[in-house]
Motif scaffolding. Structure first.
Motif: not given
Length: 197
Positions: A96-119, A144-149
């Motif tokens: 069971i993963d429980a990430p808590i990600l902080l993100g910011v919206n960039l251009l249009g629908p694009l965003h980035i996020k990162a944070g700790p992930s408890f497992q 940890y997890q980091l990514g783009v969406g």
């Protein structure tokens, strides 16, 4: 004047927290756990160290999203199945993963996020092997997890990288005087599809 400032701050806070949503998500993982060691019980020396080969797994879960002044907080609760191929067996983990990600919206629908992930590791086992493996040393660990969406209406697509911070080994014995040790930390890419209600 003082009452006006308080009223504006309350409205801003209310509108910021009003942008809360939740949804479901799922997708594919591609990665591996850490090193496999085959070492002598008598000599205490490591005789074999092997890196696992990445395989495809999957994940399913729920998420919440709270947007605050252009940023967002995204906690998740996700069931993950991860497989790793070693030379003589496969190593399977359910967690069971429980990430808590902080993100910011960039251009249009694009965003980035990162944070700790408890497992929390539910189960770990060897496949295609007569050996037994113990439970991991620590059932709950931090990574940890980091990514783009990108969000297209209610549908979202994201790509993340997940890594572990500290070794979390499981141990086993062989028929000979050798023992085995596998580091259960994941190192994987996560491709996820989400739907917001």
């Amino acid at each position: 004047m003082k009452n006006l400032i308080v009223a504006v701050l309350l409205l801003m806070g209310g509108s910021a927290f009003a942008q809360a949503s939740y949804g479901i998500k799922g997708g594919l993982n591609y990665g591996a756990t850490g090193e496999y060691e085959n070492y002598s019980q008598v000599a205490g020396d490591v005789s074999t160290i092997e890196n696992g080969k990445s395989k495809t797994g999957y994940h399913l879960g729920l998420f919440g999203k709270f947007e605050i002044l252009g940023f967002f907080l995204q906690p998740e609760l996700v069931y993950t199945k991860l497989n790793t191929e070693y030379e003589n067996f496969d190593y399977n983990i359910s967690k069971i993963d429980a990430p808590i990600l902080l993100g910011v919206n960039l251009l249009g629908p694009l965003h980035i996020k990162a944070g700790p992930s408890f497992q929390y590791i539910l189960k770990n086992e060897l496949e295609n092997s007569s050996r037994d493996i113990s439970d991991v040393e620590n059932p709950i660990t931090l990574g940890y997890q980091l990514g783009v969406g990108v969000n297209l209406g209610r549908v979202g697509l994201d790509l993340r990288y997940e890594g572990g911070l500290k070794e979390n080994n499981a141990f086993g014995e062989m028929a000979t005087d050798n023992n085995i040790k596998i580091d259960s930390r994941p190192s994987q890419w996560i491709l996820g599809l989400s739907y917001t209600f």
